[in-house]
Write a protein that holds these residues in place. Structure first.
Motif, PDB file in Angstrom:
ATOM      1  N   LEU A  25       0.818  -1.208   0.000  1.00  0.00           N
ATOM      2  CA  LEU A  25       0.000   0.000   0.000  1.00  0.00           C
ATOM      3  C   LEU A  25       0.857   1.264   0.000  1.00  0.00           C
ATOM      4  CD1 LEU A  25      -2.913  -0.977   2.435  1.00  0.00           C
ATOM      5  CD2 LEU A  25      -3.055  -0.618  -0.034  1.00  0.00           C
ATOM      6  N   GLY A  26       2.179   1.091   0.158  1.00  0.00           N
ATOM      7  CA  GLY A  26       3.074   2.244   0.034  1.00  0.00           C
ATOM      8  C   GLY A  26       3.902   2.577   1.250  1.00  0.00           C
ATOM      9  N   ALA A  27       3.705   1.879   2.376  1.00  0.00           N
ATOM     10  CA  ALA A  27       4.472   2.190   3.579  1.00  0.00           C
ATOM     11  C   ALA A  27       5.908   1.682   3.442  1.00  0.00           C
ATOM     12  CB  ALA A  27       3.814   1.561   4.810  1.00  0.00           C
ATOM     13  N   PRO A  28       6.873   2.405   4.024  1.00  0.00           N
ATOM     14  CA  PRO A  28       8.283   1.997   3.893  1.00  0.00           C
ATOM     15  C   PRO A  28       8.638   0.869   4.854  1.00  0.00           C
ATOM     16  CG  PRO A  28       8.136   3.980   5.219  1.00  0.00           C
ATOM     17  CD  PRO A  28       6.720   3.676   4.764  1.00  0.00           C
ATOM     18  N   ILE A  29       8.038  -0.295   4.658  1.00  0.00           N
ATOM     19  CA  ILE A  29       8.279  -1.452   5.512  1.00  0.00           C
ATOM     20  C   ILE A  29       8.914  -2.554   4.669  1.00  0.00           C
ATOM     21  CG2 ILE A  29       7.184  -3.261   6.902  1.00  0.00           C
ATOM     22  CD1 ILE A  29       5.042  -1.274   7.646  1.00  0.00           C
ATOM     23  N   PRO A  30      10.043  -3.119   5.117  1.00  0.00           N
ATOM     24  CA  PRO A  30      10.705  -4.166   4.332  1.00  0.00           C
ATOM     25  C   PRO A  30      10.000  -5.509   4.476  1.00  0.00           C
ATOM     26  CG  PRO A  30      11.949  -3.742   6.342  1.00  0.00           C
ATOM     27  CD  PRO A  30      10.809  -2.756   6.331  1.00  0.00           C
ATOM     28  N   ALA A 177      16.672  -4.916  20.478  1.00  0.00           N
ATOM     29  CA  ALA A 177      17.002  -3.517  20.214  1.00  0.00           C
ATOM     30  C   ALA A 177      17.732  -3.380  18.880  1.00  0.00           C
ATOM     31  CB  ALA A 177      17.858  -2.957  21.347  1.00  0.00           C
ATOM     32  N   LEU A 178      18.643  -4.307  18.590  1.00  0.00           N
ATOM     33  CA  LEU A 178      19.360  -4.264  17.313  1.00  0.00           C
ATOM     34  C   LEU A 178      18.402  -4.452  16.139  1.00  0.00           C
ATOM     35  CD1 LEU A 178      22.592  -6.333  18.124  1.00  0.00           C
ATOM     36  CD2 LEU A 178      22.461  -3.885  17.602  1.00  0.00           C
ATOM     37  N   LEU A 179      17.448  -5.359  16.311  1.00  0.00           N
ATOM     38  CA  LEU A 179      16.473  -5.603  15.252  1.00  0.00           C
ATOM     39  C   LEU A 179      15.625  -4.359  15.007  1.00  0.00           C
ATOM     40  CD1 LEU A 179      15.316  -7.699  13.309  1.00  0.00           C
ATOM     41  CD2 LEU A 179      13.723  -8.384  15.103  1.00  0.00           C
ATOM     42  N   LEU A 180      15.150  -3.753  16.089  1.00  0.00           N
ATOM     43  CA  LEU A 180      14.343  -2.542  15.958  1.00  0.00           C
ATOM     44  C   LEU A 180      15.170  -1.399  15.373  1.00  0.00           C
ATOM     45  CD1 LEU A 180      12.328  -2.622  19.313  1.00  0.00           C
ATOM     46  CD2 LEU A 180      11.487  -3.149  17.012  1.00  0.00           C
ATOM     47  N   LEU A 184      14.341   0.833  12.114  1.00  0.00           N
ATOM     48  CA  LEU A 184      14.294   2.294  12.196  1.00  0.00           C
ATOM     49  C   LEU A 184      15.313   2.933  11.265  1.00  0.00           C
ATOM     50  CD1 LEU A 184      13.836   2.812  16.051  1.00  0.00           C
ATOM     51  CD2 LEU A 184      12.132   3.145  14.252  1.00  0.00           C
ATOM     52  N   ALA A 185      16.484   2.304  11.139  1.00  0.00           N
ATOM     53  CA  ALA A 185      17.509   2.836  10.237  1.00  0.00           C
ATOM     54  C   ALA A 185      17.027   2.792   8.793  1.00  0.00           C
ATOM     55  CB  ALA A 185      18.805   2.043  10.395  1.00  0.00           C
ATOM     56  N   PHE A 186      16.311   1.723   8.436  1.00  0.00           N
ATOM     57  CA  PHE A 186      15.767   1.606   7.080  1.00  0.00           C
ATOM     58  C   PHE A 186      14.766   2.724   6.799  1.00  0.00           C
ATOM     59  CE2 PHE A 186      12.398   0.081   4.256  1.00  0.00           C
ATOM     60  CZ  PHE A 186      13.132  -0.298   3.137  1.00  0.00           C
ATOM     61  N   ALA A 188      14.489   5.551   8.443  1.00  0.00           N
ATOM     62  CA  ALA A 188      15.172   6.845   8.507  1.00  0.00           C
ATOM     63  C   ALA A 188      15.910   7.145   7.207  1.00  0.00           C
ATOM     64  CB  ALA A 188      16.146   6.868   9.686  1.00  0.00           C
ATOM     65  N   SER A 189      16.526   6.108   6.619  1.00  0.00           N
ATOM     66  CA  SER A 189      17.237   6.319   5.357  1.00  0.00           C
ATOM     67  C   SER A 189      16.265   6.735   4.251  1.00  0.00           C
ATOM     68  CB  SER A 189      17.995   5.053   4.953  1.00  0.00           C
ATOM     69  OG  SER A 189      17.109   4.007   4.622  1.00  0.00           O
ATOM     70  N   LYS A 190      15.069   6.121   4.244  1.00  0.00           N
ATOM     71  CA  LYS A 190      14.053   6.503   3.266  1.00  0.00           C
ATOM     72  C   LYS A 190      13.595   7.945   3.487  1.00  0.00           C
ATOM     73  CE  LYS A 190      13.514   2.707   0.854  1.00  0.00           C
ATOM     74  NZ  LYS A 190      13.743   2.674  -0.601  1.00  0.00           N
ATOM     75  N   TRP A 191      13.421   8.303   4.770  1.00  0.00           N
ATOM     76  CA  TRP A 191      12.995   9.672   5.084  1.00  0.00           C
ATOM     77  C   TRP A 191      14.051  10.677   4.656  1.00  0.00           C
ATOM     78  CZ3 TRP A 191      15.341  13.226   8.363  1.00  0.00           C
ATOM     79  CH2 TRP A 191      14.608  14.394   8.588  1.00  0.00           C
ATOM     80  N   TRP A 192      15.322  10.376   4.922  1.00  0.00           N
ATOM     81  CA  TRP A 192      16.401  11.284   4.550  1.00  0.00           C
ATOM     82  C   TRP A 192      16.512  11.402   3.038  1.00  0.00           C
ATOM     83  CZ3 TRP A 192      19.125  15.000   6.546  1.00  0.00           C
ATOM     84  CH2 TRP A 192      20.287  15.431   5.909  1.00  0.00           C
ATOM     85  N   GLN A 193      16.363  10.292   2.336  1.00  0.00           N
ATOM     86  CA  GLN A 193      16.388  10.313   0.883  1.00  0.00           C
ATOM     87  C   GLN A 193      15.264  11.194   0.354  1.00  0.00           C
ATOM     88  OE1 GLN A 193      15.719   6.482  -0.901  1.00  0.00           O
ATOM     89  NE2 GLN A 193      16.572   7.076  -2.870  1.00  0.00           N
TER      90      GLN A 193
END
Length: 308
Positions: A25-30, A177-180, A184-186, A188-193
């Motif tokens: 549907l368009g959400a930035p979820i892997p 925490a590492l998984l989360l 979040l990094a994924f 965040a990278s999309k947001w920054w892009q």
């Protein structure tokens, strides 16, 4: 982490359905890693492979048919909606349209393997009024290939994925925490892009009214249509030059560098027009302006298009 893995094993089919649906549907979820995890759990005998595949297919077809319906009802306006709800930059719209017009609905079979192509191509299918049966056929084939690959990779590399999960499990809360943090990094990278891309789009525009006044008064202005040939709506603004692929028209070479150049497209946020305008500015043209709203704004103002 153990609780998370137990939850995935217990509700894996519903979880896979939800993640695939939300991503499509368009959400930035892997969602692809989730498919791989589902394949791993199936290899361990904790989930049935067939229901996993069916759930992912159902989620994909539901989302894709919703975008098809939106494209059919709203036309190209749905592309603006997609760019509003998605963190993925909308520079892919012209590229997607070019691929789609070249290969037709068959391109849907590989759409989900091309970043940015899948979501736009489904809405574009509706906007171009591709027959629904044709759309569903090729979209289902492409979805099956994408889902099947994800599940197959999870199955084939189950031992390696299990080792990685075991390591995260041994870390306890730190593993979670590492998984989360990775998720979040994924995002965040999309947001920054997206943010960097929006900065690139922050340039001066010319309105339809101002352009029409220039043309009506006889003041010289050169228009450049950067849409893919054959795209909708058909026709060009009278007198406009047509860009062929990535090649600029040869007529531009003879122009003075202070000539008013108006670049237009039919994509969200005038993306293609802005990118070509910046390219022209790098070549020394000093008065290059994208047309605000593109060809759609031109038509909305009651201005005609030339069909030859």
């Amino acid at each position: 982490m153990d609780f998370l893995l137990q939850t995935l094993a217990q509700y894996g089919i519903a979880f896979v359905f939800a993640m695939v649906l939300i991503e499509q549907l368009g959400a930035p979820i892997p969602a692809f890693p989730v498919l791989m995890l589902g394949g791993t759990l199936a290899a361990r005998g904790e989930l049935a492979l067939a229901p996993l595949f069916a759930a992912a297919m159902a989620a994909t077809l539901i989302a894709d048919n919703l975008w098809y319906w939106a494209g059919e009802r709203l036309g190209r306006r749905v592309l603006r909606l997609m760019c509003t709800v998605s963190l993925t930059p909308d520079s892919c719209v012209r590229q997607t349209e070019s691929i789609f017009l070249r290969f037709g609905p068959a391109s849907l079979m590989v759409a989900k393997f091309v970043p940015g192509f899948a979501s736009v191509s489904t809405a574009l299918s509706g906007a171009l009024h591709i027959r629904r049966a044709t759309f569903v056929l090729f979209d289902a084939i492409g979805s099956a290939l994408w889902i099947g690959l994800g599940l197959a990779l999870g199955w084939l590399f189950a031992s390696a994925i299990e080792d990685a999960l075991a390591t995260l499990s041994e870390l306890g809360r730190w593993g979670l925490a590492l998984l989360l943090a990775a998720v979040l990094a994924f995002v965040a990278s999309k947001w920054w892009q997206r943010r960097q891309f929006q900065r690139q789009l922050a340039s001066e525009r010319i309105s339809v009214e101002t352009l029409a006044a220039h043309m009506d008064s006889g003041e010289p202005a050169v228009l450049l249509d950067v849409r893919v040939p054959g795209s909708l709506p058909h026709g060009r603004i009278p007198g406009a030059l047509q860009m062929q692929g990535k090649n600029l028209p040869g007529e531009l070479d003879a122009l003075a560098r202070d000539t008013l150049l108006v670049v237009y497209c039919a994509c969200p946020n005038e993306v293609s027009a802005v990118q070509v305008a910046q390219r022209l500015q790098r070549q020394g043209f000093t008065r290059v302006l994208p047309l605000r709203g593109g060809v759609d704004a031109w038509l909305a103002a009651g201005r005609p298009l030339a069909t030859t």
